[in-house]
Design a protein around this motif. Structure first.
Motif, mmCIF file in Angstrom:
data_model
loop_
_atom_site.group_PDB
_atom_site.id
_atom_site.type_symbol
_atom_site.label_atom_id
_atom_site.label_comp_id
_atom_site.label_asym_id
_atom_site.label_seq_id
_atom_site.Cartn_x
_atom_site.Cartn_y
_atom_site.Cartn_z
ATOM 1 N N ASP A 191 0.822 -1.207 0.000
ATOM 2 C CA ASP A 191 0.000 0.000 0.000
ATOM 3 C C ASP A 191 0.860 1.262 0.000
ATOM 4 O O ASP A 191 0.590 2.221 -0.737
ATOM 5 N N LEU A 192 1.894 1.284 0.837
ATOM 6 C CA LEU A 192 2.760 2.460 0.916
ATOM 7 C C LEU A 192 3.514 2.680 -0.391
ATOM 8 O O LEU A 192 3.708 3.823 -0.822
ATOM 9 N N ALA A 193 3.934 1.582 -1.030
ATOM 10 C CA ALA A 193 4.633 1.702 -2.312
ATOM 11 C C ALA A 193 3.668 2.168 -3.404
ATOM 12 O O ALA A 193 4.004 3.046 -4.209
ATOM 13 N N MET A 194 2.472 1.600 -3.424
ATOM 14 C CA MET A 194 1.483 1.966 -4.437
ATOM 15 C C MET A 194 1.099 3.441 -4.330
ATOM 16 O O MET A 194 0.867 4.118 -5.333
ATOM 17 N N GLN A 195 1.066 3.941 -3.115
ATOM 18 C CA GLN A 195 0.722 5.342 -2.884
ATOM 19 C C GLN A 195 1.646 6.277 -3.658
ATOM 20 O O GLN A 195 1.232 7.353 -4.101
ATOM 21 N N LEU A 196 2.877 5.836 -3.841
ATOM 22 C CA LEU A 196 3.848 6.652 -4.572
ATOM 23 C C LEU A 196 3.940 6.253 -6.041
ATOM 24 O O LEU A 196 4.101 7.097 -6.916
ATOM 25 N N MET A 197 3.828 4.956 -6.316
ATOM 26 C CA MET A 197 4.015 4.457 -7.675
ATOM 27 C C MET A 197 2.770 4.649 -8.549
ATOM 28 O O MET A 197 2.883 4.867 -9.749
ATOM 29 N N GLU A 198 1.586 4.535 -7.935
ATOM 30 C CA GLU A 198 0.318 4.689 -8.667
ATOM 31 C C GLU A 198 -0.599 5.607 -7.863
ATOM 32 O O GLU A 198 -1.655 5.186 -7.381
ATOM 33 N N PRO A 199 -0.224 6.880 -7.701
ATOM 34 C CA PRO A 199 -0.967 7.759 -6.785
ATOM 35 C C PRO A 199 -2.428 7.987 -7.178
ATOM 36 O O PRO A 199 -3.301 8.039 -6.299
ATOM 37 N N ALA A 200 -2.717 8.106 -8.466
ATOM 38 C CA ALA A 200 -4.094 8.362 -8.891
ATOM 39 C C ALA A 200 -5.002 7.195 -8.528
ATOM 40 O O ALA A 200 -6.090 7.380 -7.957
ATOM 41 N N GLU A 201 -4.561 5.984 -8.842
ATOM 42 C CA GLU A 201 -5.359 4.792 -8.540
ATOM 43 C C GLU A 201 -5.497 4.604 -7.029
ATOM 44 O O GLU A 201 -6.580 4.277 -6.532
ATOM 45 N N TYR A 202 -4.412 4.850 -6.306
ATOM 46 C CA TYR A 202 -4.457 4.702 -4.852
ATOM 47 C C TYR A 202 -5.470 5.670 -4.239
ATOM 48 O O TYR A 202 -6.319 5.280 -3.426
ATOM 49 N N ASN A 203 -5.370 6.931 -4.629
ATOM 50 C CA ASN A 203 -6.245 7.955 -4.054
ATOM 51 C C ASN A 203 -7.709 7.704 -4.406
ATOM 52 O O ASN A 203 -8.606 7.940 -3.583
ATOM 53 N N GLU A 204 -7.956 7.205 -5.619
ATOM 54 C CA GLU A 204 -9.324 6.923 -6.030
ATOM 55 C C GLU A 204 -9.937 5.811 -5.180
ATOM 56 O O GLU A 204 -11.059 5.934 -4.676
ATOM 57 N N ILE A 205 -9.205 4.717 -5.001
ATOM 58 C CA ILE A 205 -9.724 3.593 -4.199
ATOM 59 C C ILE A 205 -9.862 4.003 -2.742
ATOM 60 O O ILE A 205 -10.849 3.657 -2.071
ATOM 61 N N GLU A 206 -8.897 4.751 -2.226
ATOM 62 C CA GLU A 206 -8.973 5.209 -0.837
ATOM 63 C C GLU A 206 -10.215 6.057 -0.617
ATOM 64 O O GLU A 206 -10.936 5.892 0.385
#
Length: 321
Positions: A191-206
Protein backbone atom coordinates in the motif's frame (compact mmCIF):
# COMPACT_ATOMS: atom_id res chain seq x y z
CA UNK A 1 20.59 17.36 25.34
CA UNK A 2 18.27 17.07 28.35
CA UNK A 3 15.30 17.03 25.98
CA UNK A 4 16.94 14.30 23.88
CA UNK A 5 17.61 12.21 26.98
CA UNK A 6 13.93 12.46 27.93
CA UNK A 7 12.90 11.38 24.43
CA UNK A 8 15.26 8.41 24.58
CA UNK A 9 13.77 7.33 27.92
CA UNK A 10 10.29 7.65 26.45
CA UNK A 11 11.25 5.53 23.42
CA UNK A 12 12.87 2.96 25.70
CA UNK A 13 9.60 2.65 27.59
CA UNK A 14 7.78 2.00 24.30
CA UNK A 15 10.31 -0.70 23.40
CA UNK A 16 9.72 -2.44 26.74
CA UNK A 17 5.95 -2.38 26.18
CA UNK A 18 6.40 -3.85 22.69
CA UNK A 19 8.51 -6.82 23.82
CA UNK A 20 6.65 -10.14 23.57
CA UNK A 21 6.07 -12.07 26.76
CA UNK A 22 6.82 -11.04 30.34
CA UNK A 23 9.70 -8.60 30.83
CA UNK A 24 12.02 -9.36 33.75
CA UNK A 25 14.17 -6.99 35.77
CA UNK A 26 17.20 -8.54 34.07
CA UNK A 27 15.66 -7.67 30.68
CA UNK A 28 15.20 -4.06 31.78
CA UNK A 29 18.82 -3.85 32.91
CA UNK A 30 20.04 -5.29 29.60
CA UNK A 31 17.97 -2.81 27.61
CA UNK A 32 19.21 0.04 29.82
CA UNK A 33 22.80 -0.92 29.06
CA UNK A 34 22.10 -1.30 25.33
CA UNK A 35 20.48 2.14 25.36
CA UNK A 36 23.55 3.61 27.09
CA UNK A 37 25.84 2.05 24.47
CA UNK A 38 23.64 3.32 21.62
CA UNK A 39 23.47 6.83 23.09
CA UNK A 40 27.24 6.93 23.46
CA UNK A 41 27.82 5.53 19.95
CA UNK A 42 25.42 7.59 17.87
CA UNK A 43 26.19 11.26 17.61
CA UNK A 44 23.13 13.23 18.69
CA UNK A 45 23.80 15.89 16.05
CA UNK A 46 23.60 13.30 13.23
CA UNK A 47 20.11 12.72 11.91
CA UNK A 48 18.41 10.09 9.79
CA UNK A 49 14.85 10.32 8.52
CA UNK A 50 14.46 13.61 10.32
CA UNK A 51 15.52 12.68 13.85
CA UNK A 52 18.70 12.15 15.88
CA UNK A 53 20.31 8.73 15.37
CA UNK A 54 19.67 7.49 18.94
CA UNK A 55 15.94 8.09 18.47
CA UNK A 56 15.89 6.46 15.05
CA UNK A 57 17.52 3.27 16.35
CA UNK A 58 15.21 3.22 19.37
CA UNK A 59 12.29 3.28 16.96
CA UNK A 60 13.85 0.51 14.87
CA UNK A 61 14.12 -1.54 18.06
CA UNK A 62 10.44 -0.90 18.81
CA UNK A 63 9.36 -1.95 15.29
CA UNK A 64 11.49 -5.10 15.63
CA UNK A 65 9.54 -6.01 18.76
CA UNK A 66 6.07 -4.71 17.92
CA UNK A 67 5.74 -5.56 14.22
CA UNK A 68 8.18 -8.44 13.75
CA UNK A 69 7.61 -9.97 17.19
CA UNK A 70 11.25 -10.63 18.08
CA UNK A 71 12.56 -10.89 21.64
CA UNK A 72 15.09 -8.83 23.56
CA UNK A 73 18.40 -10.06 22.00
CA UNK A 74 17.18 -9.22 18.49
CA UNK A 75 15.72 -5.92 19.69
CA UNK A 76 19.08 -4.95 21.21
CA UNK A 77 20.78 -6.02 17.97
CA UNK A 78 18.51 -3.65 16.04
CA UNK A 79 19.21 -0.85 18.51
CA UNK A 80 22.98 -1.33 18.20
CA UNK A 81 23.08 -2.28 14.52
CA UNK A 82 25.15 0.74 13.48
CA UNK A 83 27.81 0.50 16.21
CA UNK A 84 31.13 0.11 14.42
CA UNK A 85 33.45 -2.73 15.46
CA UNK A 86 36.38 -0.33 15.65
CA UNK A 87 34.54 2.04 18.01
CA UNK A 88 35.25 2.19 21.77
CA UNK A 89 31.68 1.11 22.50
CA UNK A 90 31.88 -2.16 20.57
CA UNK A 91 33.51 -4.11 23.41
CA UNK A 92 30.79 -2.96 25.79
CA UNK A 93 28.33 -5.05 23.78
CA UNK A 94 30.03 -8.14 25.24
CA UNK A 95 28.76 -7.10 28.67
CA UNK A 96 25.19 -7.72 27.49
CA UNK A 97 25.82 -11.42 28.24
CA UNK A 98 24.42 -12.55 24.91
CA UNK A 99 27.08 -13.31 22.27
CA UNK A 100 24.41 -13.61 19.57
CA UNK A 101 23.93 -9.82 19.63
CA UNK A 102 27.38 -9.21 18.16
CA UNK A 103 26.85 -11.89 15.50
CA UNK A 104 23.50 -10.46 14.46
CA UNK A 105 25.03 -6.98 14.19
CA UNK A 106 27.80 -8.36 11.98
CA UNK A 107 25.16 -10.03 9.82
CA UNK A 108 23.27 -6.75 9.49
CA UNK A 109 26.51 -5.05 8.41
CA UNK A 110 26.88 -7.62 5.60
CA UNK A 111 23.28 -7.08 4.52
CA UNK A 112 23.72 -3.29 4.57
CA UNK A 113 26.49 -3.73 1.99
CA UNK A 114 23.79 -4.78 -0.51
CA UNK A 115 22.34 -1.26 -0.57
CA UNK A 116 22.68 0.33 -3.97
CA UNK A 117 22.81 -2.96 -5.89
CA UNK A 118 20.21 -3.41 -8.60
CA UNK A 119 18.00 -6.48 -8.09
CA UNK A 120 15.25 -5.41 -10.51
CA UNK A 121 13.21 -8.47 -11.46
CA UNK A 122 15.32 -10.71 -9.23
CA UNK A 123 13.22 -11.12 -6.10
CA UNK A 124 14.20 -14.77 -5.66
CA UNK A 125 17.91 -14.04 -6.19
CA UNK A 126 17.65 -11.23 -3.67
CA UNK A 127 16.08 -13.57 -1.12
CA UNK A 128 18.72 -16.24 -1.66
CA UNK A 129 21.54 -13.69 -1.34
CA UNK A 130 20.07 -12.43 1.92
CA UNK A 131 19.90 -15.97 3.23
CA UNK A 132 23.52 -16.59 2.25
CA UNK A 133 24.66 -13.49 4.12
CA UNK A 134 22.63 -14.14 7.25
CA UNK A 135 23.80 -17.04 9.42
CA UNK A 136 21.11 -16.02 11.90
CA UNK A 137 17.53 -15.67 10.61
CA UNK A 138 16.98 -12.66 12.86
CA UNK A 139 19.26 -10.66 10.57
CA UNK A 140 16.72 -10.88 7.74
CA UNK A 141 13.82 -10.07 10.06
CA UNK A 142 15.56 -6.95 11.40
CA UNK A 143 16.35 -5.91 7.82
CA UNK A 144 12.62 -6.28 7.13
CA UNK A 145 11.82 -4.12 10.16
CA UNK A 146 14.26 -1.47 8.93
CA UNK A 147 12.60 -1.40 5.51
CA UNK A 148 9.13 -1.16 7.08
CA UNK A 149 10.26 1.82 9.16
CA UNK A 150 11.78 3.44 6.07
CA UNK A 151 8.52 3.04 4.14
CA UNK A 152 6.51 4.55 6.98
CA UNK A 153 8.77 7.60 6.82
CA UNK A 154 9.18 7.76 3.07
CA UNK A 155 8.10 11.39 2.99
CA UNK A 156 11.22 12.29 5.01
CA UNK A 157 13.54 11.12 2.24
CA UNK A 158 14.69 13.51 -0.49
CA UNK A 159 12.04 13.45 -3.22
CA UNK A 160 14.32 11.89 -5.86
CA UNK A 161 14.96 8.87 -3.59
CA UNK A 162 11.33 8.06 -2.79
CA UNK A 163 10.26 6.35 -5.99
CA UNK A 164 13.33 4.05 -6.23
CA UNK A 165 12.88 3.03 -2.58
CA UNK A 166 9.16 2.41 -3.09
CA UNK A 167 9.82 0.33 -6.19
CA UNK A 168 12.55 -1.71 -4.49
CA UNK A 169 10.24 -2.34 -1.54
CA UNK A 170 7.37 -3.40 -3.79
CA UNK A 171 9.37 -5.86 -5.87
CA UNK A 172 11.84 -7.18 -3.27
CA UNK A 173 10.82 -6.63 0.34
CA UNK A 174 7.04 -7.14 0.08
CA UNK A 175 7.53 -10.59 -1.56
CA UNK A 176 10.12 -11.38 1.11
CA UNK A 177 7.63 -10.47 3.86
CA UNK A 178 5.07 -12.71 2.16
CA UNK A 179 7.49 -15.64 2.00
CA UNK A 180 8.27 -15.21 5.70
CA UNK A 181 4.58 -15.19 6.65
CA UNK A 182 4.34 -11.49 7.57
CA UNK A 183 1.19 -10.86 5.55
CA UNK A 184 0.22 -7.65 7.36
CA UNK A 185 3.66 -6.19 6.69
CA UNK A 186 3.47 -7.31 3.05
CA UNK A 187 0.13 -5.51 2.65
CA UNK A 188 1.37 -2.38 4.38
CA UNK A 189 4.50 -2.24 2.21
CA UNK A 190 2.44 -2.73 -0.97
CA UNK A 191 0.00 0.00 0.00
CA UNK A 192 2.76 2.46 0.92
CA UNK A 193 4.63 1.70 -2.31
CA UNK A 194 1.48 1.97 -4.44
CA UNK A 195 0.72 5.34 -2.88
CA UNK A 196 3.85 6.65 -4.57
CA UNK A 197 4.02 4.46 -7.68
CA UNK A 198 0.32 4.69 -8.67
CA UNK A 199 -0.97 7.76 -6.79
CA UNK A 200 -4.09 8.36 -8.89
CA UNK A 201 -5.36 4.79 -8.54
CA UNK A 202 -4.46 4.70 -4.85
CA UNK A 203 -6.25 7.96 -4.05
CA UNK A 204 -9.32 6.92 -6.03
CA UNK A 205 -9.72 3.59 -4.20
CA UNK A 206 -8.97 5.21 -0.84
CA UNK A 207 -11.68 7.82 -1.43
CA UNK A 208 -14.22 5.17 -2.48
CA UNK A 209 -13.45 3.08 0.61
CA UNK A 210 -14.04 6.12 2.83
CA UNK A 211 -17.36 6.78 1.09
CA UNK A 212 -18.54 3.22 1.77
CA UNK A 213 -17.24 2.88 5.35
CA UNK A 214 -20.64 3.14 7.04
CA UNK A 215 -22.42 0.66 4.78
CA UNK A 216 -19.44 -1.73 4.92
CA UNK A 217 -19.33 -1.69 8.72
CA UNK A 218 -23.07 -2.34 8.84
CA UNK A 219 -22.69 -5.28 6.45
CA UNK A 220 -19.84 -6.74 8.52
CA UNK A 221 -22.00 -6.53 11.65
CA UNK A 222 -25.00 -8.10 9.92
CA UNK A 223 -22.83 -10.89 8.52
CA UNK A 224 -21.03 -11.60 11.79
CA UNK A 225 -23.93 -11.53 14.25
CA UNK A 226 -25.57 -14.88 13.26
CA UNK A 227 -22.14 -16.55 13.25
CA UNK A 228 -21.35 -15.17 16.70
CA UNK A 229 -24.71 -16.32 18.10
CA UNK A 230 -24.29 -19.84 16.72
CA UNK A 231 -20.68 -20.27 17.87
CA UNK A 232 -21.55 -18.93 21.33
CA UNK A 233 -24.45 -21.39 21.63
CA UNK A 234 -22.06 -24.25 20.80
CA UNK A 235 -19.59 -23.21 23.49
CA UNK A 236 -16.72 -22.81 21.04
CA UNK A 237 -13.82 -20.63 22.20
CA UNK A 238 -12.94 -18.25 19.41
CA UNK A 239 -12.08 -14.72 18.37
CA UNK A 240 -13.76 -13.12 15.36
CA UNK A 241 -11.88 -10.39 13.52
CA UNK A 242 -12.84 -8.34 10.50
CA UNK A 243 -10.74 -6.19 8.21
CA UNK A 244 -11.12 -4.19 5.03
CA UNK A 245 -9.01 -5.51 2.18
CA UNK A 246 -5.89 -3.50 1.43
CA UNK A 247 -6.03 -0.86 -1.29
CA UNK A 248 -3.35 -2.69 -3.24
CA UNK A 249 -5.24 -6.02 -3.17
CA UNK A 250 -8.44 -4.28 -4.34
CA UNK A 251 -6.52 -2.60 -7.15
CA UNK A 252 -4.96 -5.93 -8.17
CA UNK A 253 -8.39 -7.55 -8.31
CA UNK A 254 -9.77 -4.70 -10.41
CA UNK A 255 -6.91 -5.14 -12.88
CA UNK A 256 -7.01 -8.93 -12.88
CA UNK A 257 -10.77 -9.15 -13.44
CA UNK A 258 -11.08 -6.01 -15.55
CA UNK A 259 -13.79 -4.53 -13.31
CA UNK A 260 -14.57 -1.19 -11.71
CA UNK A 261 -14.48 -0.59 -7.96
CA UNK A 262 -18.26 -1.09 -7.73
CA UNK A 263 -17.88 -4.61 -9.10
CA UNK A 264 -15.45 -5.76 -6.41
CA UNK A 265 -17.76 -7.42 -3.90
CA UNK A 266 -15.33 -8.82 -1.33
CA UNK A 267 -14.02 -5.58 0.12
CA UNK A 268 -13.77 -7.03 3.59
CA UNK A 269 -12.72 -10.31 5.19
CA UNK A 270 -13.84 -12.11 8.34
CA UNK A 271 -11.41 -14.27 10.28
CA UNK A 272 -12.41 -16.73 13.02
CA UNK A 273 -9.51 -17.76 15.27
CA UNK A 274 -10.28 -20.89 17.28
CA UNK A 275 -8.85 -21.56 20.73
CA UNK A 276 -8.34 -25.33 20.74
CA UNK A 277 -5.61 -27.91 21.28
CA UNK A 278 -3.58 -29.43 18.45
CA UNK A 279 -5.36 -32.78 18.65
CA UNK A 280 -8.76 -31.19 17.93
CA UNK A 281 -7.58 -28.39 15.66
CA UNK A 282 -8.76 -29.85 12.36
CA UNK A 283 -12.13 -31.06 13.64
CA UNK A 284 -12.77 -27.68 15.30
CA UNK A 285 -11.98 -25.88 12.05
CA UNK A 286 -14.43 -28.08 10.14
CA UNK A 287 -17.03 -27.49 12.84
CA UNK A 288 -16.77 -23.71 12.47
CA UNK A 289 -16.67 -24.04 8.69
CA UNK A 290 -19.95 -25.98 8.77
CA UNK A 291 -21.54 -23.22 10.87
CA UNK A 292 -20.61 -20.56 8.31
CA UNK A 293 -21.70 -22.62 5.28
CA UNK A 294 -25.02 -23.50 6.98
CA UNK A 295 -25.72 -19.80 7.36
CA UNK A 296 -24.36 -18.60 4.01
CA UNK A 297 -24.22 -20.12 0.54
CA UNK A 298 -20.57 -20.77 -0.40
CA UNK A 299 -19.19 -20.05 -3.86
CA UNK A 300 -17.41 -23.27 -4.96
CA UNK A 301 -15.27 -21.38 -7.47
CA UNK A 302 -13.78 -19.25 -4.68
CA UNK A 303 -13.34 -21.91 -1.99
CA UNK A 304 -9.90 -23.14 -0.91
CA UNK A 305 -9.51 -26.11 1.40
CA UNK A 306 -6.40 -25.14 3.37
CA UNK A 307 -7.20 -27.63 6.15
CA UNK A 308 -6.90 -30.73 3.97
CA UNK A 309 -3.90 -29.23 2.14
CA UNK A 310 -2.12 -28.61 5.45
CA UNK A 311 -2.91 -32.13 6.68
CA UNK A 312 -1.51 -33.62 3.45
CA UNK A 313 1.58 -31.42 3.71
CA UNK A 314 2.19 -32.51 7.30
CA UNK A 315 1.83 -36.18 6.33
CA UNK A 316 4.30 -35.76 3.45
CA UNK A 317 6.82 -34.02 5.71
CA UNK A 318 6.48 -36.81 8.27
CA UNK A 319 7.12 -39.48 5.61
CA UNK A 320 10.21 -37.64 4.39
CA UNK A 321 11.62 -37.68 7.91
Amino acid sequence: MADLAAQIRSRQSLVLKALPGPVTEADKKSLNLATEIATASYAADRKYLGEPLPLYYMELARVTAADIGLSLPAVMSALLSDVAEESPEWQRIETLNDPSVMEVIRGLTRVTALKGRDFTGQAENFRKLLLSLADDGRVILIALAERLLLMRRLDRLPEKQRLPVASETYFLFAPLAHRLGYYNIKSEMEDLAMQLMEPAEYNEIEARLKQTTTSRNRLIKEFSQPVIEKLDSMGIRYELKSRTKSIHSIWQKMKRQGVAFEEVYDLFAIRIIIDTDAAHEKSSCWQVFSVVTDLYQPDPSRMRDWMTAEAVGCAQRTRRR
